[in-house]
Design an enzyme around this catalytic site. Structure first.
Site, short mmCIF file in Angstrom:
data_model
loop_
_atom_site.label_atom_id
_atom_site.label_comp_id
_atom_site.label_asym_id
_atom_site.label_seq_id
_atom_site.Cartn_x
_atom_site.Cartn_y
_atom_site.Cartn_z
N HIS A 61 0.82 -1.22 0.00
CA HIS A 61 0.00 0.00 0.00
C HIS A 61 0.85 1.27 0.00
CE1 HIS A 61 -3.08 -2.65 2.36
NE2 HIS A 61 -3.07 -2.92 1.06
N LYS A 71 6.94 5.95 7.05
CA LYS A 71 6.52 5.10 8.18
C LYS A 71 7.74 4.60 8.94
CE LYS A 71 2.70 3.71 5.28
NZ LYS A 71 2.28 2.77 4.23
N HIS A 118 4.36 -0.31 0.68
CA HIS A 118 4.73 -1.04 1.89
C HIS A 118 3.76 -2.17 2.16
CE1 HIS A 118 4.44 -1.63 6.36
NE2 HIS A 118 5.67 -2.00 6.08
N TYR A 131 3.15 1.21 13.98
CA TYR A 131 3.96 2.11 13.17
C TYR A 131 3.49 3.56 13.23
CZ TYR A 131 0.34 0.89 9.65
OH TYR A 131 -0.85 0.64 8.98
N ASP A 169 -7.11 -5.99 -1.32
CA ASP A 169 -5.74 -6.28 -1.77
C ASP A 169 -5.73 -7.30 -2.90
OD1 ASP A 169 -3.99 -5.93 1.45
OD2 ASP A 169 -4.92 -4.48 0.07
C1 LIG Z 1 -4.54 2.41 7.00
C2 LIG Z 1 -5.77 2.91 7.67
C3 LIG Z 1 -6.98 2.24 7.58
N1 LIG Z 1 -8.08 2.73 8.21
C4 LIG Z 1 -9.31 1.96 8.11
C5 LIG Z 1 -9.77 1.66 6.70
C6 LIG Z 1 -10.42 0.31 6.79
O1 LIG Z 1 -11.80 0.46 7.09
C7 LIG Z 1 -9.72 -0.37 7.97
C8 LIG Z 1 -8.71 -1.40 7.55
O2 LIG Z 1 -7.86 -0.79 6.61
P1 LIG Z 1 -6.89 -1.65 5.71
O3 LIG Z 1 -7.54 -2.96 5.36
O4 LIG Z 1 -6.43 -0.77 4.57
O5 LIG Z 1 -5.67 -1.94 6.71
P2 LIG Z 1 -4.26 -2.50 6.26
O6 LIG Z 1 -4.41 -3.56 5.21
O7 LIG Z 1 -3.54 -2.84 7.51
O8 LIG Z 1 -3.56 -1.24 5.60
C9 LIG Z 1 -2.23 -0.87 5.94
O9 LIG Z 1 -1.41 -1.84 5.38
C10 LIG Z 1 -0.08 -1.51 5.02
C11 LIG Z 1 0.84 -2.46 5.73
C12 LIG Z 1 0.34 -0.13 5.20
O10 LIG Z 1 1.53 0.18 5.17
C13 LIG Z 1 -0.64 0.95 5.36
O11 LIG Z 1 -0.36 1.67 6.55
C14 LIG Z 1 -2.05 0.52 5.39
O12 LIG Z 1 -2.53 0.58 4.07
O13 LIG Z 1 -9.06 0.68 8.70
C15 LIG Z 1 -8.06 3.88 8.96
O14 LIG Z 1 -9.07 4.30 9.53
N2 LIG Z 1 -6.87 4.57 9.05
C16 LIG Z 1 -5.74 4.14 8.44
O15 LIG Z 1 -4.69 4.80 8.58
#
Ligand SMILES: Cc1cn([C@H]2C[C@H](O)[C@@H](COP(=O)(O)OP(=O)(O)O[C@H]3O[C@H](C)C(=O)[C@H](O)[C@H]3O)O2)c(=O)[nH]c1=O
Length: 183
Positions: A61, A71, A118, A131, A169
């Site tokens: 992402h 980060k 990342h 992070y 993803d």
């Molecule tokens: C990233 C983020 C997400 N959200 C909400 C959005 C979705 O409803 C829920 C899960 O989000 P997501 O599935 O995108 O979470 P990850 O797959 O862990 O995303 C992260 O994964 C990789 C490792 C990364 O480096 C980024 O920081 C980030 O994209 O949290 C938020 O409210 N705030 C945030 O900063």
């Protein structure tokens, strides 16, 4: 504390000083004065924590400029393989990835500047990933790369049939197809 540069400009490995005693350990997980003596100093504005089970791959992402995030990542439970992909079009290492094992045991931290995609895979039964980001979450600016892009050829150290990814993803574009605007 030891700071080690990598072959990809801007990616930095940090080994904090750990004070262990009969009770356990203490470490400063961040100290603005020490972490970025000679580099551009990111001003972190958001901390994130996620917990994942074995086989999870979160990523790859990034957020488009001007909402790009640098980060400072670490693992406080379990073990992950952390991966950063250089998306800075003028970088001599554009398109190259760097992987590093981060764990609660090694306490290693990894700094990923703006301009990188990342992600990480979870190598332990569970992992808690923590992070700091120097820009706020911006859903509209969120983009990503397919974790299994053959051009990136990332070895996530997880058997394909054990990989767990989010629906979002699962439909990310390849590097060739993706949108990015980093110089
Ligand atoms: C990233 C983020 C997400 N959200 C909400 C959005 C979705 O409803 C829920 C899960 O989000 P997501 O599935 O995108 O979470 P990850 O797959 O862990 O995303 C992260 O994964 C990789 C490792 C990364 O480096 C980024 O920081 C980030 O994209 O949290 C938020 O409210 N705030 C945030 O900063």
């Amino acid at each position: 504390m030891k700071i080690e540069k990598t072959h990809i400009p801007g990616l930095v490995i940090i080994q904090p000083q750990v004070f262990a005693d009969d009770r356990g350990f203490f470490m400063e997980s961040y100290n603005e004065n020490r972490y970025f003596e000679n580099e551009v100093l990111p001003h972190f504005v958001q901390d994130n924590i996620s917990k994942s089970c074995y086989g999870t791959v979160r990523g790859l992402h990034y957020q488009l400029a001007p909402f790009a995030q640098s980060k400072l990542v670490q693992v406080i439970e379990g073990k992950v393989l952390d991966v950063a992909v250089d998306l800075r079009i003028k970088s001599p290492t554009f398109g190259q990835s760097f992987s590093i094992e981060l764990s609660a045991k090694n306490k290693t931290q990894f700094f990923i500047p703006q301009g990188f995609a990342h992600g990480f895979s979870v190598l332990s039964e569970t992992a808690i990933f923590m992070y700091k980001c120097d820009n706020y979450y911006n859903r509209e600016a969120e983009r990503g790369l397919a974790y299994n892009d053959t051009q990136l050829n990332i070895d996530w150290k997880i058997p394909q049939d054990k990989i767990i990814i989010s629906q979002k993803d699962g439909i990310l574009p390849t590097l060739r197809e993706a949108e990015y605007n980093f110089v």
